[in-house]
Scaffold this active site. Structure first.
Site, PDB file in Angstrom:
ATOM      1  CE  LYS A  24      -8.485  -0.826   4.684  1.00 16.06           C
ATOM      2  NZ  LYS A  24      -8.943   0.295   5.537  1.00 16.06           N
ATOM      3  CB  CYS A  53      -4.843   6.504   6.543  1.00 18.93           C
ATOM      4  SG  CYS A  53      -3.970   6.854   8.098  1.00 18.93           S
ATOM      5  CD  GLN A  99      -2.839   1.164   2.407  1.00 22.34           C
ATOM      6  OE1 GLN A  99      -2.426   1.544   3.490  1.00 22.34           O
ATOM      7  NE2 GLN A  99      -4.088   0.744   2.212  1.00 22.34           N
TER       8      GLN A  99
END
Length: 335
Positions: free
Chosen positions: A146, A107, A77
């Site tokens: 993500k 995040c 990632q």
């Protein structure tokens, strides 16, 4: 609809089960990724790496790009909000041997979002799409994203953004069922994972509140997602993957590890850290993992504090041997 263990693919990467280790900073180091694979994770994701750190060849960043045997298939990632930097980082990750490039748009940590990275990209969807498209055009391996369901309750834009990600060639999306504002509080809203799955033809991976095999089965059944991403539920708990796979295969609820198994796994993890990173770094990095492995065990706080003071591998091994002996003498080895 009943959840089962079934293979699926992210681009050309074939996965033999719908259970994936989530990328977590400070957790998903090479030793733990190797262990997670051994215990049933079909795909492991490395902790996020800064695209700018890659661009400027930051030493710590380059260390995070190291891949060991036994980690494949591996998703690495990256994070950032500069399309050019992301494209370059994706190419470096591909050359490093990763099977998949994942872009972090989920995040919630302040120092990440302050720079416009991570989940802050959900507030700038046009830029987010350019970032993803730059990575897709830069590499031949699959690119995944993500994300969360939105920045806050007033801007839950995950469905629209996921559709745009698919349109620029992203191979799969992972959705954490919380907003950035929630951080990790409250309950994950899986309905948004289902909403994304209903709109996309590429694989959708669900994330949020997977702590037991039954949770994974429920998410797969309720949302129709292709796989589950296990984050906090995997901290100090590599057994979660094989337990989920077994439950999905035949409904068997395999008991969690005994206290003895947890101590033994902690030592195995430490041995791998020594092998891959050297003893000096291993005795420091194992302390966080020890807190997770020993959580809830008898006198765990006292032994964690003790472990935090040891400076050598010999002393670490001796500490765990003493702990095991104390448990066996008191008959507290079994949960």
């Amino acid at each position: 609809m009943t959840a089962t263990v079934k293979p699926f693919a992210i681009g050309k990467v074939e996965l033999d089960a719908p259970v994936i280790l989530a990328p977590m900073a400070g957790v998903c180091d090479a030793p733990y990724r190797v262990i997670a694979h051994r215990y049933g994770a079909a795909l492991v994701c490395a902790e996020m790496v800064s695209s700018q750190g890659i661009r400027y060849r930051n030493q710590h960043t380059e260390e995070l790009l190291h891949i060991e045997d036994g980690e494949h298939p591996l998703s690495m990632q990256i994070f950032g909000s500069d399309p050019d930097a992301i494209a370059g980082a994706a190419q470096v990750v591909a050359r490093a041997g990763a099977d998949i490039v994942d872009i972090n748009m989920g995040c919630p940590v302040k120092k990440i979002v302050t720079s416009g990275d991570g989940s802050a990209l959900m507030k700038t969807p046009d830029l987010a799409v350019r970032v993803a498209e730059a990575a897709v055009k830069a590499v031949d391996i699959p690119v995944t994203v993500k994300m969360r369901i939105g920045w806050d309750d007033e801007s839950k834009n995950v469905v629209a953004l996921a559709k745009r990600m698919e349109s620029v060639g992203v191979a799969a999306v992972a959705v954490h069922g919380r907003t950035r504002e929630q951080m990790y509080s409250g309950k994950a809203d899986w309905s948004y994972i289902k909403a994304v799955k209903d709109e996309l033809s590429i694989p959708v991976i669900g994330n949020g509140d997977i702590f037991e095999p039954e949770d994974a089965a429920a998410m797969l059944t309720e949302t129709g997602c292709d796989a589950v991403l296990v984050g906090r539920g995997a901290q100090g708990n590599p057994w979660i993957f094989e337990r989920i796979n077994r439950f999905l295969a035949d409904g068997t609820v395999v008991p969690g590890p005994t206290f003895e198994e947890r101590v033994d796994m902690l030592l195995k993890h430490f041995d791998l850290l020594c092998k891959y990173k050297g003893e000096s770094l291993a005795v420091r990095e194992i302390r966080t993992h020890a807190g997770w492995y020993l959580k809830g065990m008898p006198e765990a706080a006292r032994w964690r504090n003790y472990i935090n003071t040891v400076l050598t591998g010999v002393n670490f091994g001796s500490a765990l041997s003493e702990y095991k002996e104390s448990l066996s003498h008191t008959g507290k080895f079994d949960n």
